[in-house]
Design a protein around this motif. Structure first.
Motif, PDB file in Angstrom:
ATOM      1  N   LEU A  99       0.827  -1.204   0.000  1.00  0.00           N
ATOM      2  CA  LEU A  99       0.000   0.000   0.000  1.00  0.00           C
ATOM      3  C   LEU A  99       0.864   1.259   0.000  1.00  0.00           C
ATOM      4  O   LEU A  99       1.837   1.358   0.733  1.00  0.00           O
ATOM      5  CB  LEU A  99      -0.906   0.000   1.234  1.00  0.00           C
ATOM      6  N   GLY A 100       0.492   2.233  -0.851  1.00  0.00           N
ATOM      7  CA  GLY A 100       1.158   3.523  -0.859  1.00  0.00           C
ATOM      8  C   GLY A 100       0.488   4.494   0.099  1.00  0.00           C
ATOM      9  O   GLY A 100      -0.629   4.256   0.588  1.00  0.00           O
ATOM     10  N   PHE A 101       1.156   5.615   0.348  1.00  0.00           N
ATOM     11  CA  PHE A 101       0.648   6.601   1.311  1.00  0.00           C
ATOM     12  C   PHE A 101       0.850   8.012   0.761  1.00  0.00           C
ATOM     13  O   PHE A 101       1.925   8.351   0.273  1.00  0.00           O
ATOM     14  CB  PHE A 101       1.377   6.463   2.650  1.00  0.00           C
ATOM     15  N   VAL A 102      -0.214   8.795   0.840  1.00  0.00           N
ATOM     16  CA  VAL A 102      -0.164  10.201   0.458  1.00  0.00           C
ATOM     17  C   VAL A 102      -0.322  11.029   1.718  1.00  0.00           C
ATOM     18  O   VAL A 102      -1.284  10.846   2.464  1.00  0.00           O
ATOM     19  CB  VAL A 102      -1.280  10.553  -0.544  1.00  0.00           C
ATOM     20  N   VAL A 103       0.631  11.927   1.965  1.00  0.00           N
ATOM     21  CA  VAL A 103       0.569  12.785   3.146  1.00  0.00           C
ATOM     22  C   VAL A 103       0.473  14.236   2.691  1.00  0.00           C
ATOM     23  O   VAL A 103       1.192  14.674   1.779  1.00  0.00           O
ATOM     24  CB  VAL A 103       1.807  12.601   4.042  1.00  0.00           C
ATOM     25  N   THR A 104      -0.405  14.983   3.327  1.00  0.00           N
ATOM     26  CA  THR A 104      -0.627  16.382   3.002  1.00  0.00           C
ATOM     27  C   THR A 104       0.206  17.275   3.910  1.00  0.00           C
ATOM     28  O   THR A 104       0.159  17.134   5.128  1.00  0.00           O
ATOM     29  CB  THR A 104      -2.115  16.741   3.166  1.00  0.00           C
ATOM     30  N   THR A 105       0.986  18.185   3.324  1.00  0.00           N
ATOM     31  CA  THR A 105       1.608  19.251   4.101  1.00  0.00           C
ATOM     32  C   THR A 105       1.476  20.556   3.327  1.00  0.00           C
ATOM     33  O   THR A 105       1.311  20.567   2.108  1.00  0.00           O
ATOM     34  CB  THR A 105       3.107  18.989   4.412  1.00  0.00           C
ATOM     35  N   SER A 106       1.576  21.651   4.060  1.00  0.00           N
ATOM     36  CA  SER A 106       1.280  22.970   3.517  1.00  0.00           C
ATOM     37  C   SER A 106       2.539  23.762   3.211  1.00  0.00           C
ATOM     38  O   SER A 106       3.453  23.860   4.040  1.00  0.00           O
ATOM     39  CB  SER A 106       0.427  23.749   4.535  1.00  0.00           C
ATOM     40  N   THR A 107       2.562  24.376   2.030  1.00  0.00           N
ATOM     41  CA  THR A 107       3.677  25.242   1.669  1.00  0.00           C
ATOM     42  C   THR A 107       3.584  26.595   2.360  1.00  0.00           C
ATOM     43  O   THR A 107       4.540  27.380   2.310  1.00  0.00           O
ATOM     44  CB  THR A 107       3.720  25.464   0.150  1.00  0.00           C
ATOM     45  N   THR A 108       2.458  26.887   2.977  1.00  0.00           N
ATOM     46  CA  THR A 108       2.299  28.134   3.715  1.00  0.00           C
ATOM     47  C   THR A 108       2.701  27.960   5.175  1.00  0.00           C
ATOM     48  O   THR A 108       3.202  28.887   5.799  1.00  0.00           O
ATOM     49  CB  THR A 108       0.846  28.639   3.623  1.00  0.00           C
ATOM     50  N   ALA A 109       2.524  26.767   5.714  1.00  0.00           N
ATOM     51  CA  ALA A 109       2.776  26.541   7.134  1.00  0.00           C
ATOM     52  C   ALA A 109       4.147  25.951   7.425  1.00  0.00           C
ATOM     53  O   ALA A 109       4.623  26.016   8.555  1.00  0.00           O
ATOM     54  CB  ALA A 109       1.698  25.611   7.704  1.00  0.00           C
ATOM     55  N   HIS A 110       4.825  25.377   6.426  1.00  0.00           N
ATOM     56  CA  HIS A 110       6.067  24.650   6.667  1.00  0.00           C
ATOM     57  C   HIS A 110       7.260  25.321   5.985  1.00  0.00           C
ATOM     58  O   HIS A 110       7.101  26.258   5.208  1.00  0.00           O
ATOM     59  CB  HIS A 110       5.934  23.203   6.176  1.00  0.00           C
ATOM     60  N   HIS A 111       8.454  24.806   6.281  1.00  0.00           N
ATOM     61  CA  HIS A 111       9.680  25.275   5.632  1.00  0.00           C
ATOM     62  C   HIS A 111      10.186  24.187   4.687  1.00  0.00           C
ATOM     63  O   HIS A 111      10.167  23.002   5.030  1.00  0.00           O
ATOM     64  CB  HIS A 111      10.754  25.601   6.668  1.00  0.00           C
TER      65      HIS A 111
END
Length: 455
Positions: A99-111
């Motif tokens: 199984l693959g995994f997609v994780v969401t992260t934000s370009t506004t909140a992170h570096h």
């Protein structure tokens, strides 16, 4: 020839997501904060032929511009509580075979540097089964009040920041270390060849970095790149960078137009249009008869309150539906937050009223609704693919809990295989191989990431 589709399961690290039906009698999300809860779900998806588990993210919870919070947010668990999805993945990868995994992260909140290191780490730990869902964060009020950002960042400026964020990430992933930089020679005390590890220097509008990337190249180097959002700025960004785009159209002509436009934008950027896949969310309710399926759909719809649906819409669009008369429309409303979400309900003279929107929202946030027997659900999924040229579906759970996809896996997936829509044996390998169908884990030729290799 029948087109084979990709299947993902659409989740968030919360007891209450999308269907908003955690209180339904079939739901059991009480143990959502534990690893066994997600391991059980991941194993079932793995064995059931799904390609990946998609984990959405919420930086904050729905709130108005003044920081006030609708009471339903806490009472009915509308994006609170929500836990960190990135910390979940390694435990799930160790519990599954393919199984693959997609994780969401934000370009506004992170570096970019720390985000790039985290995804490289997960790409190693999953052996290439990781993807990044790139978002710019729709909940700008939460960024201001919970993370200390200075005011709301205009929508198109968020995409300018996202472009610089991704370009810097690609410099690190693609250009930081050459493929054979790691020597691991004990005799000469050489772990890595310094001439093949490259310093990254970047002084941009939003980010500064001068130094070496601290993570060694992973199976995919750059994680498989997904994006949600189909505003004009979002489409332009997707045409340049995205390898897969997630849309939420309920109207098939609109979905077909989105698919064609996104692929055209990829080609305009010198890419192969087939290297940009498009998925749509779909809520699928399966019953042994049409009547049984209709009853289950009605019971799920009835478990959602207008107040909780309006609160979720507030968090995703910045628009408080409860502030409008029920007979008003949103046609003239503007937002710097979730423009794609708001746009679903802005259709000129055909725009629905607030009352109609609330009724729609209590029957899941916009996405396709498919209800019926296994045969009729498979028929409808096939028709959607044939009419729109979509590449697959993010399947929303009907009700919450590890067993939420069981009916779809047991009764619909076998029919999709019989019709050639799914392979006889579930796909394996990296996320890039399984979704794009390529024979390489790395970014395909024509992707702008190649330009960031200085060697």
């Amino acid at each position: 020839m029948t087109k084979q589709i990709v299947l993902g399961a659409f989740e968030e690290f919360t007891p209450n997501f999308i269907s908003n039906a955690w209180s339904h009698e079939l739901s059991d999300t009480s143990a959502f904060a534990t690893l066994p809860y997600w391991q059980e779900m991941a194993r079932e998806l793995d064995e059931g032929g799904f390609d990946f588990l998609f984990l959405a993210e919420a930086i904050g919870y729905p709130m108005r511009e003044d920081g006030s919070v609708p009471e339903a947010v806490v009472r009915e668990a509308v994006q609170i509580p929500v836990h960190d999805p990135m910390l979940l993945v390694s435990g799930l990868a160790a519990s599954t075979e393919r199984l693959g995994f997609v994780v969401t992260t934000s370009t506004t909140a992170h570096h970019p540097n720390l985000n790039a290191r985290a995804f490289t780490t997960l790409d190693h730990l999953t052996n290439g089964r990781i993807a990044w869902n790139i978002v710019t964060s729709d909940n700008q009020t939460a960024l201001t009040r919970l993370l200390g950002h200075q005011g709301v960042t205009p929508h198109d400026e968020r995409y300018r920041r996202a472009t610089e964020f991704l370009e810097l990430s690609l410099k690190l992933w693609e250009g930081g270390w050459e493929d054979d930089a790691v020597v691991y020679d004990k005799a000469t005390r050489t772990y890595a060849d310094p001439s093949k590890v490259h310093r990254t220097t970047h002084h941009g509008e939003y980010f500064d970095l001068d130094g070496y990337f601290t993570a060694i190249p992973s199976p995919q180097r750059t994680p498989f790149l997904l994006q949600a959002g189909t505003s004009p700025a979002g489409r332009a960004f997707a045409g340049r960078f995205a390898e897969c785009v997630f849309i939420q159209d309920r109207d098939l002509p609109s979905a077909a137009a989105n698919v064609a436009d996104l692929r055209a934008k990829a080609r305009a950027n010198g890419r192969d249009g087939d290297d940009l896949k498009v998925l749509v969310s779909a809520s699928v309710v399966v019953g042994s008869t049409e009547e049984e399926a209709a009853r289950l759909r009605a019971s799920v719809d009835a478990s959602v309150s207008r107040a909780s649906a309006a609160a979720l819409f507030l968090g995703w669009s910045g628009v408080d539906l409860m502030a409008f008369p029920l007979d008003a429309t949103l046609q003239e409303v503007q937002t710097e937050i979730g423009q794609s979400m708001l746009g679903v309900f802005q259709r000129g003279d055909a725009s629905p009223t607030v009352a109609e929107i609330l009724d729609q929202l209590t029957t899941t946030i916009p996405g396709l609704r498919i209800t019926g027997t296994p045969e009729s659900c498979a028929d409808r999924l096939q028709e959607i693919v044939e009419e729109t040229d979509l590449d697959g579906f993010l399947v929303e759970h009907t009700h919450g809990g590890p067993g939420a996809y069981r009916a779809f896996i047991e009764h619909v997936v076998p029919l999709l295989r019989q019709r050639g829509l799914l392979p006889e044996e579930p796909r394996t390998g990296s996320m890039r191989r399984r979704v794009l169908g390529h024979d390489s884990d790395r970014l395909p030729p024509g992707h702008p990431g190649h330009a960031f290799r200085p060697w």
